[in-house]
Enzyme design. Sequence first.
Site, PDB file in Angstrom:
ATOM      1  N   GLY A   1       0.823  -1.204   0.000  1.00 49.17           N
ATOM      2  CA  GLY A   1       0.000   0.000   0.000  1.00 49.17           C
ATOM      3  C   GLY A   1       0.855   1.251   0.000  1.00 49.17           C
ATOM      4  CB  CYS A   2       0.139   4.673   1.201  1.00 44.20           C
ATOM      5  SG  CYS A   2       0.956   6.272   1.394  1.00 44.20           S
ATOM      6  CG  PHE A   3       5.855   5.072  -0.699  1.00 44.42           C
ATOM      7  CD1 PHE A   3       5.183   6.273  -0.496  1.00 44.42           C
ATOM      8  CD2 PHE A   3       6.515   4.903  -1.916  1.00 44.42           C
ATOM      9  CE1 PHE A   3       5.168   7.268  -1.446  1.00 44.42           C
ATOM     10  CE2 PHE A   3       6.509   5.896  -2.897  1.00 44.42           C
ATOM     11  CZ  PHE A   3       5.826   7.076  -2.657  1.00 44.42           C
ATOM     12  CD1 TRP A   4       4.434   8.938   1.814  1.00 43.14           C
ATOM     13  CD2 TRP A   4       2.402   9.817   2.180  1.00 43.14           C
ATOM     14  NE1 TRP A   4       4.254   9.966   0.932  1.00 43.14           N
ATOM     15  CE2 TRP A   4       3.028  10.526   1.135  1.00 43.14           C
ATOM     16  CE3 TRP A   4       1.125  10.180   2.591  1.00 43.14           C
ATOM     17  CZ2 TRP A   4       2.409  11.601   0.488  1.00 43.14           C
ATOM     18  CZ3 TRP A   4       0.507  11.249   1.955  1.00 43.14           C
ATOM     19  CH2 TRP A   4       1.144  11.954   0.918  1.00 43.14           C
ATOM     20  CB  CYS A   5       1.135   3.364   5.709  1.00 47.15           C
ATOM     21  SG  CYS A   5      -0.281   4.404   5.306  1.00 47.15           S
TER      22      CYS A   5
END
Length: 218
Positions: A51-55
């Site tokens: 999923g989102c690499f920020w997470c």
Amino acid sequence: MKKLQIVLVLSILFSCKNNAQVNTKQQAVIQAEPIEVALENGKAKAYFASGCFWCVEAVFESVNGVDESISGYAGGHTENPTYEDSNTGTTGHAETVEIIYDPKMVSFATLVDVYFASQNPTQVNGQGPDKGSQYRSIIFYQNEEQKQIILSKKKALAEKLQKPVAAEVYPFQKFWIAEDYHQNYERLHPENRYIQGVSIPRLKKFQAKMPEVLKKAH
């Protein structure tokens, strides 16, 4: 009516041809020999898409033995992908993190456990609100030992859940570092609504699930 039928047939033919081209490129990536990244100053690297690499950055950086997580792109057939390119879903790449870790402190097997514990393992092509092939789950292996660890844990999880586990298993080829503004995004932008509503809850949920692997608070 006949003209419409011809147009439809041509559309299907071209559509199939385009899909075959995409699939051929991706098959070459999936079937390639894995590239093993050498230790550097005793530190190893591992690669995960979830999923989102920020997470995902924040999740892995909370783990004892992990020095750093770097956001980027991997798993596709496009050279020098950008965030804008990735968002089209046509590059083959997924948002990926490069994990720099001390193998004497945390094993690759534990990192795989962290990976599965920090996501919805049954969600296909995305995590949470982020949907699309650029957000799909992939675990990258660099040698046969890592591949067997991944396959074993994936099989065990599927049996436990009684559902298919969505994560794809790819040979590692190349990691493309994302734009500077993506790095450490959660830490640098705690006021961001996405960070508050998605990233932080995901991090806290993981931390509650695997407290034994977390860094000790100073």
